[in-house]
Design an enzyme around this catalytic site. Structure first.
Site, mmCIF file in Angstrom:
data_model
loop_
_atom_site.group_PDB
_atom_site.id
_atom_site.type_symbol
_atom_site.label_atom_id
_atom_site.label_comp_id
_atom_site.label_asym_id
_atom_site.label_seq_id
_atom_site.Cartn_x
_atom_site.Cartn_y
_atom_site.Cartn_z
ATOM 1 N N GLY B 43 0.846 -1.197 0.000
ATOM 2 C CA GLY B 43 0.000 0.000 0.000
ATOM 3 C C GLY B 43 0.878 1.243 0.000
ATOM 4 O O GLY B 43 1.895 1.314 0.697
ATOM 5 N N GLY B 45 -0.489 4.592 0.148
ATOM 6 C CA GLY B 45 -1.200 5.809 0.529
ATOM 7 C C GLY B 45 -0.338 6.611 1.488
ATOM 8 O O GLY B 45 0.885 6.411 1.555
ATOM 9 N N ARG B 333 -19.236 13.729 12.919
ATOM 10 C CA ARG B 333 -19.794 13.045 11.758
ATOM 11 C C ARG B 333 -20.911 12.075 12.088
ATOM 12 O O ARG B 333 -21.943 12.049 11.414
ATOM 13 C CB ARG B 333 -18.679 12.285 11.052
#
Lengths: 249, 640, 225
Positions: B43, B45, B333
């Site tokens: 990965g 990111g 949220r």
């Protein structure tokens, strides 16, 4: 909506490719262009045929993965829009749409509409960075950067590396991509330190990958989903000449 | 299978001194010896790229993998709003302790305290690091950095680069990684997905990958494996994640002995563009920074189909401002999402299907002028118009919540090491810092904290204290893992059934969205747990995949991922069923206050659920890591 | 490993060659036009100018050789770049739509090649007398080469004048893009100044077209005789 698609199909990098015609039925205006292709692919799978391979990931216009030339225009030619954000409401019922991969020697086709853009990575590896190590950096507010400079650097830094500039250019030139990175880092004081070395190395890497040169037609700017300006190319041209005059690295 | 023991390795001492003390206690690897250690990073990111770059800078030999065609395309790139840091540049009372407290409280007291404090401590260095790399953060006219406020906080501590903060931070990490690749100290292998973790003598020693362009399955051996493979939001089919995001790597590690923690903690983001139909392949998020200047409302009347502009002020319900006067439109949220869902459940939703609420900028435009709003959010407004065909300067946006982030992930100790020694897990892929709910602008912070400033210290300690020789990729365990991968691919290709992969994914997604989404209850979860195995069975007998495994085959890739989601969702629902309380993003309808807020059960559920795999048809074993708070007092979360 | 020679041979290096030689040729075109426009000041002025140029052979031949070298470099770089550009896209698109690109910008090679052949014709016509040797033999009252009469006689054929007009149209199309592109290639098209360059290129192209075409037009209309 019903559409006729002429799609480039190519099994692998070495096989010859050809256009194949498909019917796209029951397309609704709210679909994105890629969702339209998803629907066509579902139909192909149901008939036991291999679906059309195309690249996409974030589908919100920022990752730069999607890459297809739609009716002669990279990403379909809508202003500041990637193919994944292009919506079917822009097409008319009964239209014929030709879909091709990016065409450039430096972007060989992997399959169908998927191309290999690793050339861009190699250009960045040649110099598209600021040589700092993790840690040991000064406080972020130690170097004041004027808002106009910060904004200009951001304009350049927005490049998503999709390659539409190369696809649109009649010379398959990567100047806009390279210039965006050279400018982003060259405008900021942090990146100015190794500006000369950076531009020389990145241009050298760009040439090595087999991209064409810039004849200033402006197509790249017109199709760029992030509206990167041609002025950054002028800026890079200047940076390059200055570093040549300084005698290279 | 051996019973695993969760040892969180939290250092002793006062909370604020733990990390400093621990850094000193960690054993070091001699600089000259570092290159002998091969680290496999999966990965690229924020977490993966920053870790790979930093480890290479330190001298380790690094190979990193991503499924995208370039590391620069990892989904961190899509984060819009910003990154938090306790810089207190605004002189508004921010501090490391306040960021720590906000994060713990925002996570509804279900995060590990020591990790969160460390996160708040290193947040400050992240901004310094990114600025030095040339990340063009927004500036004030005086040349200093600008900040904005964000959901769940009452201070302005969010640094941003227009609406593309994630992109700019990722490009910073990608450039650092590219620099190392140019120097030859990192090998980047793109368009390749990890399909198996290889464990030799109890230690993670390698991975099996498939080259997605050629279909070749091969093994890589290393001294440690670092997984920064993101979250599992795509279990819900529709989410704001990139269509390629998947749980496969994490789930393979789980099957090889890494405990999976809190899989039921998923975050629903309140400001996404509503679904327009069945064809939808993904949902598009708009940064919640929009809530700084937009006001959320629905009509007071049920079924009011008038255009927004025709609804008088007195007929509007600004429900977030009404319910949470002190935080208003900036309520966290989970709370904002649920409030929107409630309004729609009451029949007051707007737009097609009544699944949407208004986000109205007209007051801000009146107050600040359209130019100011354009300067702040132009790209978001343009994006909204491209997708919906509507101009949000003239009429309110329509928004609806969508799955966006997963707080759960592989269990890791304070050193970010999973229950499999030598397997480190970073960023969204681990469970550690956000508890049951993540605050806005904290994901970027955590990814970079893990990659730049935590793993580079802790991995050395593992190497210095575990002298386990690296096997070659021809070791029997690798052979066996490769064979398993090939057999599975072959099995998928030979089913030749009638249903497409996408139809399974869509069906699974709809099921978990309904039963394990914004609100959950025992009945629904039990139903999901009954239906998922049946769905899985049908998948393995009736899915259709054309083409071969020897070339780029996107259907095959998708099938492998959906196959894992079909197992993973069962674990997620089981965890949701077991956690018989409400907390953060995990809202059990059985457990709410009279006002409809989540009611925690600290007495019985103040622990991390870590699940240990026992085999496909076996119930996994639940291990509990108790959560003890020294620096904060557990309280009912209130944003009123 | 990176010699400055290879740097000049890079794509950007060749663009500098294009731009610098282009700038020099642009300067020549303007100077040439200004010189020729003296025809409107009468026979005496023009012929004196011609005689002045002839009286400085070193300067004249220096300029001629310099121009030849400049043109050669311009053409060499153009051909090399075109070869590289074609190689950069071995497989063409089935459908192409020019977007953001002017006709002039897409046809620089074509317009350039036609202009080059026009120059050859022009040199044969008025410098070497290859088309009509008699043109170079005219003498005026003072015994100087009668440039004025040469021009008037040379342009009195309709066919020839039309060819000149076409040549000028292409040259000016070439310049309308080339002049702005050369500033871009030299990295000078930035800042406030940058905004004016496109306008400057277009206006200068129109002025050159009008100035140069005014001579054959005036002859055809009988204004110059």
């Amino acid at each position: 909506m019903k559409l006729t698609l002429k799609v480039w199909r190519q099994q692998d990098p070495t096989s010859p490719g050809k256009f194949v015609t498909y019917e796209a039925r029951d397309i609704i205006p709210e679909m994105s262009f890629l969702e339209m292709l998803d629907e066509v692919n579902e139909g192909l799978l149901a008939r036991g045929e291999e679906p059309i391979a195309f690249d996409s990931d974030c589908r919100e216009g920022i990752c730069g993965t999607c890459s297809m030339v739609i009716n002669g225009l990279p990403h379909g030619g809508q202003k500041a829009t990637t193919a994944c954000q292009l919506h079917m409401r822009l097409f008319t019922d009964g239209e014929t749409i030709t879909i091709e991969p990016w065409r450039a020697r430096a972007f060989p086709v992997v399959r169908d509409l998927v191309v290999d853009r690793s050339a861009f990575d190699r250009i960045i590896q040649a110099g598209g960075f600021v040589s700092v190590f993790t840690g040991g950096t000064p406080d972020a507010n130690l170097i004041p950067i004027g808002k106009p400079d910060a904004d200009l650097a951001m304009d350049a830094a927005q490049c998503i590396g999709c390659g539409a500039c190369v696809a649109a250019c009649k010379n398959a030139s990567a100047m806009l991509f390279v210039a965006a990175k050279v400018s982003h880092l060259g405008i900021l004081p942090q990146g100015r330190v190794e500006k000369d070395r950076r531009v020389l190395r990145m241009v050298q890497a760009m040439d090595k990958e087999g991209f064409g040169s810039c004849t200033v037609t402006g197509s790249c700017e017109a199709v760029c989903p992030k509206e990167i300006s041609l002025r950054f190319i002028a800026r890079m041209n200047r940076d390059y000449s200055v570093s040549l005059l300084k005698g290279g690295e | 299978m051996t019973r695993m023991k969760l040892d969180s390795q939290i250092p002793s001492g006062p909370l604020a001194e733990k990390w400093d003390k621990h850094k000193f206690d960690l054993k070091l690897v001699n600089p000259a010896n570092k290159r002998k250690f091969e680290v496999l990073v999966v990965g690229t990111g924020l977490a993966g790229a920053s870790a790979a770059a930093t480890l290479a800078e330190l001298g380790y030999s690094v190979t990193c993998f991503c499924y995208q065609d370039s590391p620069r395309r990892a989904h961190s790139i899509a984060a819009q709003g910003g990154i938090n840091a306790a810089k207190n540049y605004k002189n508004d009372g921010d501090s490391v302790h306040r960021l720590f407290y906000d994060t713990i409280k925002g996570g509804d007291f279900r995060a590990r305290e020591a990790n969160v404090h460390r996160l708040a401590e290193v947040s400050v260095s992240i901004i310094d690091q990114c600025v030095a790399q040339g990340v063009p953060f927004a500036r004030e006219y005086g040349g200093l950095l600008d900040n904005r406020s964000f959901g769940g906080a009452q201070v302005s501590r969010t640094f941003y680069a227009r609406g593309q903060t994630g992109q700019q931070l990722l490009l910073g990490a990608y450039q650092a990684l590219s620099r190392q690749a140019g120097l030859g100290s990192v090998k980047i292998i793109p368009r390749t997905e990890m399909l198996e973790l290889v464990v030799v003598d109890g230690h993670a020693k390698g991975i099996v990958v498939r080259d997605m362009a050629t279909g070749a399955v091969s093994s890589y051996a290393g001294d440690a494996v670092v997984m920064a493979t993101g979250g599992y939001s795509n279990a819900f089919y529709l989410s704001t994640n990139a269509v390629g995001c998947n749980v496969t790597a994490a789930f393979r590690a789980y099957k090889k002995g890494a405990a999976f923690a809190n899989p039921c903690y998923t975050q629903i983001h309140p400001t996404c563009i509503p679904v327009s139909g069945d064809h939808q392949s993904k949902l598009t998020l708009m940064s919640e920074s929009l809530r700084n200047d937009g006001r959320v409302w629905v009509p007071k009347q049920k079924g009011d189909k008038r255009r927004a502009g025709d609804i008088a002020e007195s007929d509007r319900d600004y429900f977030l401002e009404r319910k949470y006067p002190s935080f208003g439109n900036l309520a966290p949220r989970d709370i904002s999402s649920r409030a929107a869902k409630e309004a729609c459940d009451e029949g007051r939703g707007v737009g097609p299907g009544g699944l949407g609420v208004f986000l109205d900028f007209s007051d801000s435009i009146k107050r600040l002028g359209e130019d100011k709003i354009r300067e702040r959010y132009a790209n978001l407004f343009e994006m909204y118009e491209r997708i919906t065909g509507e101009n949000a300067y003239q009429m309110p946006m329509r928004i609806f919540p969508a799955v966006h982030y997963t707080m759960g992930g592989l269990w890791v100790d304070y050193n970010l090491m999973s229950t499999v020694p030598g397997l480190f897990v970073l960023g969204e892929a681990n469970f550690s810092d956000h508890g049951a709910n993540r605050l806005g602008a904290s994901a970027l912070m955590q990814g970079l904290a893990d990659g730049y400033f935590v793993l580079p210290y802790t991995i050395g300690h593992y190497f210095a204290t575990n002298k386990v020789a690296r096997p070659t990729a021809s070791h029997a365990e690798f052979r066996a893992a490769e064979e398993a991968v090939r057999a599975r691919i072959q099995k998928l290709l030979t089913i030749k059934g009638k249903r497409t992969v996408r139809s399974f994914h869509r069906e699974l997604g709809r099921l978990v969205w309904d039963k394990c989404g914004m609100a959950r209850n025992e009945k629904g979860l039990k139903e999901a747990l009954r239906r998922i195995p049946a769905m899985r069975e049908e998948f393995w007998s009736n899915v259709t995949i054309t083409g071969s495994g020897e070339s780029l085959n996107q259907t095959l890739e998708h099938a492998g991922r959906v196959a894992d989601f079909l197992e993973f969702c069962e674990l997620m629902c089981l965890d949701a069923l077991t956690r018989d309380e409400s907390c953060g993003g995990h809202f059990r309808t059985e457990h709410q206050t009279e006002e409809g807020e989540a009611r925690r059960d600290d007495e019985n559920f103040s622990f991390v659920s870590a699940w240990e795999y026992q085999g496909l048809d076996q119930q996994p074993v639940l291990h509990k890591e108790p959560l003890v708070y020294e620096g904060v007092h557990m309280s009912q979360r209130s944003y009123k | 490993m990176n010699t400055s020679n290879s740097r000049c041979n890079s794509s950007l290096g060749k663009k500098y060659v294009m731009a610098i030689t282009g700038l020099a040729l642009f300067g020549f075109v303007i100077g040439h036009m200004v010189g020729n426009l003296q025809i409107f000041l009468g026979k005496e002025v023009l012929n004196a100018y011609g005689a002045f140029l002839k009286s400085k052979p070193l300067l004249l031949w220096g300029a001629r050789l310099g121009l030849l070298a400049t043109v050669s470099f311009h053409v060499w770089a153009a051909i090399r770049l075109t070869q590289e550009n074609r190689a950069a896209r071995p497989v063409r698109y089935a459908v192409t739509k020019p977007i953001g690109a002017s006709y002039a910008s897409r046809t620089m090679l074509m317009s350039g090649l036609i202009v080059a052949s026009f120059i050859v014709y022009h040199l044969l016509h008025f410098t070497m007398g290859g088309l009509d040797p008699e043109l170079l033999t005219f003498l005026d009252e003072a015994g100087r080469h009668d440039v004025y009469r040469m021009v008037v006689v040379g342009f009195s054929t309709l066919r020839v004048s039309i060819f000149y007009l076409v040549g000028m149209a292409l040259l000016c199309m070439h310049l309308s893009h080339g002049v702005s592109a050369l500033f871009q290639s030299l990295g000078l098209k930035t800042g406030v100044f940058g905004g004016w360059i496109d306008g400057f290129a277009k206006i200068s192209a129109i002025v050159i077209f009008a100035g140069n075409c005014s001579i054959p037009m005036a002859v055809m209309c009988g204004f110059l005789k």
